[in-house]
Enzyme design. Structure first.
Site, PDB file in Angstrom:
ATOM      1  N   HIS A  55       3.628  15.183  -4.369  1.00 24.56           N
ATOM      2  CA  HIS A  55       3.908  14.385  -5.552  1.00 24.56           C
ATOM      3  C   HIS A  55       5.384  14.516  -5.930  1.00 24.56           C
ATOM      4  O   HIS A  55       6.080  15.434  -5.497  1.00 24.56           O
ATOM      5  CB  HIS A  55       3.034  14.848  -6.717  1.00 24.56           C
ATOM      6  N   GLU A  57       6.807  15.387  -8.765  1.00 26.38           N
ATOM      7  CA  GLU A  57       7.150  16.599  -9.490  1.00 26.38           C
ATOM      8  C   GLU A  57       7.260  17.799  -8.550  1.00 26.38           C
ATOM      9  O   GLU A  57       8.163  18.632  -8.690  1.00 26.38           O
ATOM     10  CB  GLU A  57       6.096  16.899 -10.571  1.00 26.38           C
ATOM     11  N   CYS A  80      -0.196  15.101 -13.000  1.00 21.17           N
ATOM     12  CA  CYS A  80      -1.638  15.202 -12.760  1.00 21.17           C
ATOM     13  C   CYS A  80      -2.149  16.554 -13.239  1.00 21.17           C
ATOM     14  O   CYS A  80      -1.472  17.576 -13.158  1.00 21.17           O
ATOM     15  CB  CYS A  80      -1.952  14.993 -11.289  1.00 21.17           C
ATOM     16  N   TRP A 175      16.269 -24.268   6.948  1.00 23.76           N
ATOM     17  CA  TRP A 175      16.009 -23.304   5.886  1.00 23.76           C
ATOM     18  C   TRP A 175      16.409 -23.920   4.546  1.00 23.76           C
ATOM     19  O   TRP A 175      17.442 -24.584   4.458  1.00 23.76           O
ATOM     20  CB  TRP A 175      16.778 -22.015   6.119  1.00 23.76           C
ATOM     21  N   ARG A 212      12.040  -7.766   8.392  1.00 29.14           N
ATOM     22  CA  ARG A 212      12.984  -7.746   9.510  1.00 29.14           C
ATOM     23  C   ARG A 212      14.357  -7.270   9.038  1.00 29.14           C
ATOM     24  O   ARG A 212      15.387  -7.847   9.394  1.00 29.14           O
ATOM     25  CB  ARG A 212      13.064  -9.129  10.157  1.00 29.14           C
TER      26      ARG A 212
END
Length: 323
Positions: A55, A57, A80, A175, A212
């Protein structure tokens, strides 16, 4: 006495930016960012690692070592509080490290923590400040959306001309935008667990839907198609409402026009990203299909601008759904 200062907000915003390094590889865990600051200097930093461990932390505490004692910890999500066979609870690690304060951007909706991390820090004599940071919420959007609604956070991407077209009348679309804008799209794909296009786009263009960019090729999201017909090389859903079945926190929808309209009409889009090229097409294919608006007033008040930037000759704009 706990003092909430402007620097707290700035450090949490920095931790939220750091959290992006963990997205989406941390899934199904949230991508969390953590900074440990002592005397205005960062002594530890961490973000959720691939597969969810370590995690954020734990990574930051490992880097800080003894310097974490008496320091300020900035975590985008409540640490947690539940035990796991994969490692100790971050709350326990923090209690052992004895920082002066833990500043938290969002409460964890996971019922195994859900406020218990904050309570345990208080009980151990460590100040725990819940700041309610919008940057933290934005960085955790996929996790929070999945927890609240049981579905992925949806970003809809549209690339269009100034007059709202995505292709010539004959379907030619490569494009619309320039190279810088297309590279930016790939960077956005890299932040998603899954990517989706409509069945018509899939059959007409056979899009690769991958990433890509050098060094990010392994971040290509899982490919999904909105269609009722079977597809050999991608997974499918029959309707936008079926996205709960997609095992992802972040879904990136690229269209075409009918797929985009169907997600908007179902009110499933949380973020709208528009790439606008400085060209006019005229009698071309429109970016969106019909939205079945009963009156114009229903179109207002839905979208808030959150980002704009220039990408070569093209303009990028992002909007967040207001609810």
């Amino acid at each position: 006495m706990t003092i909430k200062t402007p620097s707290d907000a700035r450090w949490l915003a920095a931790a939220a930016r750091l959290a992006l390094r963990g997205r989406p590889a941390s899934s199904p865990n949230p991508a969390v960012g953590c900074l440990i600051v002592r005397n205005g200097r960062v002594v530890g930093r961490g973000w959720t690692q691939p597969g969810g461990r370590p995690h954020a932390e734990a990574m930051a505490l490992e880097m800080a070592g003894d310097a974490a004692t008496g320091a300020d910890v900035y975590a985008t999500l409540e640490p947690c509080a539940h035990q796991s066979p994969r490692g100790p609870a971050c709350t326990d690690r923090l209690i052992e490290a004895r920082p002066a304060r833990v500043v938290i951007g969002q409460v964890d909706p996971d019922p195994r923590t859900a406020g218990q991390g904050i309570e345990r820090l208080h009980a151990a004599g460590i100040e725990a400040v819940l700041l309610g940071c919008p940057h933290s919420a934005a960085s955790l959007a996929g996790y929070l959306t999945r927890a609240a609604f049981g579905r992925p956070h949806v970003t809809l991407k549209l690339a269009m001309s100034l007059d709202g077209c995505i292709a010539l009348a004959d379907g030619t679309s490569q494009w619309i935008t320039g190279e810088a804008a297309r590279a930016h799209v790939h960077s956005r794909r890299a932040l998603a667990d899954a990517i989706l296009v409509g069945g018509g786009t899939w059959r007409a263009d056979s899009p690769r839907l991958d990433v890509r960019l050098p060094g990010l090729e392994d971040r290509s999201p899982a490919r999904w198609v909105l269609t009722s017909q079977p597809i050999e090389s991608a997974q499918t859903i029959a309707a936008p409402a079926d996205i709960a079945a997609i095992p992802a926190q972040y879904l990136y929808v690229e269209g075409g026009a009918q797929a985009a309209a169907s997600f908007l009409e179902a009110d499933l889009v949380e973020r709208l990203e528009i790439y606008r090229a400085p060209i006019l097409i005229g009698d071309g294919l429109r970016a969106l299909g019909g939205l079945n608006l009963a009156e114009l007033a229903h179109a207002h008040g839905r979208w808030q601008p959150v980002e704009t930037r220039q990408l070569g000759a093209d303009t990028f704009e992002a909007f967040a759904r207001t609810r």
